[in-house]
Write a protein that holds these residues in place. Sequence first.
Motif, mmCIF file in Angstrom:
data_model
loop_
_atom_site.group_PDB
_atom_site.id
_atom_site.type_symbol
_atom_site.label_atom_id
_atom_site.label_comp_id
_atom_site.label_asym_id
_atom_site.label_seq_id
_atom_site.Cartn_x
_atom_site.Cartn_y
_atom_site.Cartn_z
ATOM 1 N N PHE A 1 0.706 -1.090 0.085
ATOM 2 C CA PHE A 1 0.027 -0.011 0.072
ATOM 3 C C PHE A 1 0.820 1.306 0.069
ATOM 4 O O PHE A 1 2.039 1.420 0.627
ATOM 5 N N GLY A 2 0.466 2.314 -0.946
ATOM 6 C CA GLY A 2 0.805 3.449 -0.714
ATOM 7 C C GLY A 2 0.012 4.680 -0.190
ATOM 8 O O GLY A 2 -1.284 4.541 -1.050
ATOM 9 N N VAL A 3 0.118 5.401 0.417
ATOM 10 C CA VAL A 3 -0.781 6.539 1.129
ATOM 11 C C VAL A 3 -0.414 8.012 0.758
ATOM 12 O O VAL A 3 1.014 8.218 1.230
ATOM 13 N N SER A 4 -1.183 8.582 0.507
ATOM 14 C CA SER A 4 -0.691 9.958 0.388
ATOM 15 C C SER A 4 -1.829 11.057 0.973
ATOM 16 O O SER A 4 -3.016 10.568 0.735
ATOM 17 N N ALA A 5 -1.558 12.269 1.429
ATOM 18 C CA ALA A 5 -2.532 13.219 1.648
ATOM 19 C C ALA A 5 -2.005 14.477 1.006
ATOM 20 O O ALA A 5 -1.102 14.943 0.717
ATOM 21 N N ILE A 6 -3.251 15.160 0.874
ATOM 22 C CA ILE A 6 -3.005 16.396 -0.029
ATOM 23 C C ILE A 6 -2.374 17.471 0.534
ATOM 24 O O ILE A 6 -2.229 17.426 2.199
ATOM 25 N N THR A 7 -1.496 18.046 0.034
ATOM 26 C CA THR A 7 -0.566 19.407 0.924
ATOM 27 C C THR A 7 -0.816 20.624 -0.052
ATOM 28 O O THR A 7 -1.127 20.431 -1.238
#
Length: 334
Positions: free
Chosen positions: A289-295
């Motif tokens: 899994f790869g996780v990202s959150a908006i910046t």
Amino acid sequence: MSSQIADSACMQGVPTASPSTAPRYDFHIRAVGKLCGVAVAFAAWRDEHGRLVQHGSNGFHCMPLPFSSAADPLGLAGQPLRHLHPLANATDPALRQLADSGYRSYAAAAIQDGNGGEIGLLGMLDRRGEAYTEEQLHWLVELAHQAGQPCPEPATAVPANAPDLPVRDPLTGLPQRDWLMARLQEESLRSHRFNLPLALIVFDLDRLGELNAQLGHDHGNAALARVGRLLRQALRRTDAGGRLAGDRFAIVLPNTTAEGAATLAEVLRGRIESRPNPLEPALAMSASFGVSAITAEMGNQGSHLLDAATHALDKARQQGRNRVVVSLGSTTLQ
């Protein structure tokens, strides 16, 4: 059918599946045969005229099956699963006739519509003198559940003025890439405008190609179908999950931080890992899994969020697979 138990589909004048209807459950029949290692796999359902339609493998046609009265037209008596071994001890005349034909074990699972109504059954027969294992029955119920999922409308049936109507992948029941990417961009614009958190999960099944090569594509397809079911069960109503391509999936998570997305990713990772392949334990399924959150650096472009999650997924695979890696920014900030 009458209240008497059917001696045989052919004797009752009940049709087997025609070439036009046979593909309805063809994948699920083949998957039961391969995953459960049984001599005969079959499906039965009522057509639009109320007639019983049967289709199966390895000499199934015209075999007697325990379909009984109008109150129990599919012979399951309201049970999601029915399995009997040895058949020689059965009191049901149709099952006794199966035993006389050399079969030792019988199992059938209900195919249910979205409201829980029984619309058919998926079953298996075997000549070996062994009761079915929990893993065999698990796969039968799993595939029967998948068979009951609504058939997706073809892409041509989606109105051009209804962009929020997903075209679903027929194997997993999940929305396909184009709709999911449009939803990601829509949520990115909303997040940027109202300063709301937004996260994205991208994940792959580990070594699915190896599974296909060693055990066949039916095993891989069954694994993908199960992941689709797990994903649908895990998502909130505001989330959007879909199949990007092959064994890659993505989940758009509005109003969710990186920490919240990582927690969900870890839950999914554990659920995928918890069910090893019953025929080859060395090829137990797992996912990376790869996780990202908006910046702020990403602006309002959903593609930047996708790049960051994909970069994190690549790192998870490089670090040994079967793990969750979180990106804290765009790929340019790694």
